[in-house]
Design an enzyme around this catalytic site. Structure first.
Site, PDB file in Angstrom:
ATOM      1  N   GLU A  38      15.140 -12.602  39.556  1.00  0.00           N
ATOM      2  CA  GLU A  38      16.119 -13.251  40.423  1.00  0.00           C
ATOM      3  C   GLU A  38      15.538 -14.592  40.837  1.00  0.00           C
ATOM      4  OE1 GLU A  38      17.888 -11.274  43.755  1.00  0.00           O
ATOM      5  OE2 GLU A  38      18.498  -9.555  42.545  1.00  0.00           O
ATOM      6  N   HIS A 100      21.603 -17.537  44.956  1.00  0.00           N
ATOM      7  CA  HIS A 100      20.620 -16.768  44.199  1.00  0.00           C
ATOM      8  C   HIS A 100      21.334 -16.057  43.051  1.00  0.00           C
ATOM      9  CE1 HIS A 100      21.914 -13.518  46.964  1.00  0.00           C
ATOM     10  NE2 HIS A 100      21.469 -12.663  46.057  1.00  0.00           N
ATOM     11  N   HIS A 102      21.836 -12.531  40.442  1.00  0.00           N
ATOM     12  CA  HIS A 102      21.781 -11.068  40.354  1.00  0.00           C
ATOM     13  C   HIS A 102      21.867 -10.683  38.884  1.00  0.00           C
ATOM     14  CE1 HIS A 102      23.201  -9.300  44.487  1.00  0.00           C
ATOM     15  NE2 HIS A 102      22.127 -10.037  44.608  1.00  0.00           N
ATOM     16  N   ASP A 113      21.368  -8.959  51.222  1.00  0.00           N
ATOM     17  CA  ASP A 113      21.984 -10.292  51.168  1.00  0.00           C
ATOM     18  C   ASP A 113      22.822 -10.534  52.418  1.00  0.00           C
ATOM     19  OD1 ASP A 113      20.959 -10.735  48.585  1.00  0.00           O
ATOM     20  OD2 ASP A 113      22.788 -10.022  47.615  1.00  0.00           O
TER      21      ASP A 113
END
Length: 154
Positions: A38, A100, A102, A113
């Site tokens: 990630e 970000h 996933h 999150d």
């Protein structure tokens, strides 16, 4: 060729514009390989009345903690990048949120999150934007103008 994403804010008549260069910037960090970690960073851009205009994002740094299923952003280098952009823009460019990746085709935020985003929203007290880039072209885009984070779509 990517195109910009234009979204209507769910809380008023304002819009969110995510420039194509930001979408292209995220592409190399998508977790397409089984061992891709990630990645993440912050979103930078402009607040114009009720509109948010995302023009830049920071890249993961050597001090961030990355694994296949988690990303922990180290504040220092991302904050320095935001401060530099703010100074270069004479105080007009702002921190608009977080991004970000996933390892999912259709990404969705985790409990971690959402908890982290709520903390950001409480401390910033301004509308904020959150993006999760999936393995392929999928983007999850969330918006908050208060305590909760709601998904918005094109």
């Amino acid at each position: 060729m990517q195109r910009p994403i234009l979204l209507r804010r769910p809380d008023d008549d304002g819009f969110i514009l995510i420039e194509d260069q930001v979408i292209r910037f995220l592409a190399p960090y998508r977790q397409r390989l089984p061992d891709s970690p990630e990645s993440g960073g912050i979103l930078l851009g402009y607040r114009r009345e009720s509109h948010l205009h995302v023009t830049n994002a920071t890249a993961p740094t050597g001090t961030d903690i990355q694994s296949r299923t988690s990303f922990m952003r180290s504040a220092d280098q991302h904050s320095q990048a935001a401060q530099s952009q703010w100074q270069d823009s004479r105080g007009t460019m702002d921190y608009l949120g977080e991004w970000h990746t996933h390892p999912e085709l259709n990404p969705n935020p985790s409990v971690i999150d959402i908890s982290g985003w709520k903390h950001i929203c409480r401390s910033r007290k301004r509308p904020m934007l959150f993006i999760i880039a999936g393995m392929e072209d999928g983007l999850w885009v969330g918006f908050s103008a208060g305590a909760g984070v709601n998904q918005i779509s094109e």
